[in-house]
Write an enzyme that holds these catalytic residues in place. Sequence first.
Site, PDB file in Angstrom:
ATOM      1  N   ASP A  37       0.849  -1.184   0.000  1.00  0.00           N
ATOM      2  CA  ASP A  37       0.000   0.000   0.000  1.00  0.00           C
ATOM      3  C   ASP A  37       0.885   1.234   0.000  1.00  0.00           C
ATOM      4  O   ASP A  37       2.078   1.149   0.315  1.00  0.00           O
ATOM      5  CB  ASP A  37      -0.914   0.010   1.237  1.00  0.00           C
ATOM      6  CG  ASP A  37      -2.243   0.699   0.976  1.00  0.00           C
ATOM      7  OD1 ASP A  37      -2.219   1.876   0.556  1.00  0.00           O
ATOM      8  OD2 ASP A  37      -3.296   0.072   1.180  1.00  0.00           O
ATOM      9  N   ASN A  80      -5.962  -5.569  -5.581  1.00  0.00           N
ATOM     10  CA  ASN A  80      -7.079  -4.791  -5.064  1.00  0.00           C
ATOM     11  C   ASN A  80      -6.870  -3.285  -5.104  1.00  0.00           C
ATOM     12  O   ASN A  80      -7.837  -2.533  -5.030  1.00  0.00           O
ATOM     13  CB  ASN A  80      -7.358  -5.241  -3.625  1.00  0.00           C
ATOM     14  CG  ASN A  80      -8.415  -4.404  -2.948  1.00  0.00           C
ATOM     15  OD1 ASN A  80      -9.597  -4.508  -3.255  1.00  0.00           O
ATOM     16  ND2 ASN A  80      -7.977  -3.540  -2.044  1.00  0.00           N
ATOM     17  N   TYR A 145     -14.505   5.601 -14.149  1.00  0.00           N
ATOM     18  CA  TYR A 145     -14.366   4.458 -13.241  1.00  0.00           C
ATOM     19  C   TYR A 145     -14.852   3.175 -13.908  1.00  0.00           C
ATOM     20  O   TYR A 145     -14.187   2.131 -13.846  1.00  0.00           O
ATOM     21  CB  TYR A 145     -15.154   4.723 -11.960  1.00  0.00           C
ATOM     22  CG  TYR A 145     -15.036   3.635 -10.927  1.00  0.00           C
ATOM     23  CD1 TYR A 145     -13.860   3.481 -10.197  1.00  0.00           C
ATOM     24  CD2 TYR A 145     -16.091   2.769 -10.676  1.00  0.00           C
ATOM     25  CE1 TYR A 145     -13.737   2.478  -9.245  1.00  0.00           C
ATOM     26  CE2 TYR A 145     -15.984   1.762  -9.722  1.00  0.00           C
ATOM     27  CZ  TYR A 145     -14.809   1.621  -9.007  1.00  0.00           C
ATOM     28  OH  TYR A 145     -14.702   0.629  -8.068  1.00  0.00           O
ATOM     29  N   THR A 180     -16.903   1.296   2.308  1.00  0.00           N
ATOM     30  CA  THR A 180     -15.458   1.430   2.441  1.00  0.00           C
ATOM     31  C   THR A 180     -15.082   2.886   2.712  1.00  0.00           C
ATOM     32  O   THR A 180     -15.914   3.790   2.578  1.00  0.00           O
ATOM     33  CB  THR A 180     -14.769   0.988   1.146  1.00  0.00           C
ATOM     34  OG1 THR A 180     -15.199   1.854   0.074  1.00  0.00           O
ATOM     35  CG2 THR A 180     -15.103  -0.463   0.807  1.00  0.00           C
TER      36      THR A 180
END
Length: 251
Positions: A37, A80, A145, A180
């Site tokens: 990350d 992800n 997106y 999220t």
Amino acid sequence: MSDFEGLKALVTGGASGIGRATAELLVARGAQVAVLDLDTSSVEKPLLAYRADVTDDASVREAVAAAVADLGGLDVVVNNAGIGAQGTVADNDDDEWHRVLDVNVVGMVRVARAALPHLRESAHAAIVNTSSIAATAGLPQRALYSATKGAVYSLTLAMAADHVREGIRVNCVNPGTADTPWIGRLLAKAPDPAAERAALEARQPAGRLVSADEVAGAVAYLASPLSGATTGTSLAVDGGMQGLRLRPVGQ
């Protein structure tokens, strides 16, 4: 369950949201897990953490190599990491189109490319990409997106065909609107956050947002050695949004 016992997994975007839920579930089911990350400050053991920018090939290769060395191999990659975007085709300039495509699509390519030599050595190799309901359903104000997630869906099928004879399975999950941090930030910017949340919940037949844990469960299913005959598949985790057409309440 302990179906991941002895397996080594890498999860990108694993410090929060769906990625974090997935990493923790894989650990609970027996895997050793490395998280990649941009900000790994919140990641705690037993997860291993490595800073990586998926738009930088050298950064990805360095992080994957370090993770594989520390894990002692690699069996599962969960691709992800991704970012959101809003608007019609007219609302984002070329730079924004390139930026989001670079993260959401080419970022997955960079990670997979770095991981493939290690996955080829595994007896239970699997890649799971995070796509979206936006890949298969037309959603308003999500042109950029949706384009990236449609590309992820097609990329998944192509990768599955390319690598099936190498013993590497490739699948994707297609979450609906999930609860999220990104959705939280989106709601916070809305003129009426409560009304916006209610609208997002109402468009999913289940009447609520998808949880990160529910998506993680689908990822684990696809990545598990128990699913050894499953490849080139997209698994919707969307509260029925893609397939169901319910009549309005009271009709």
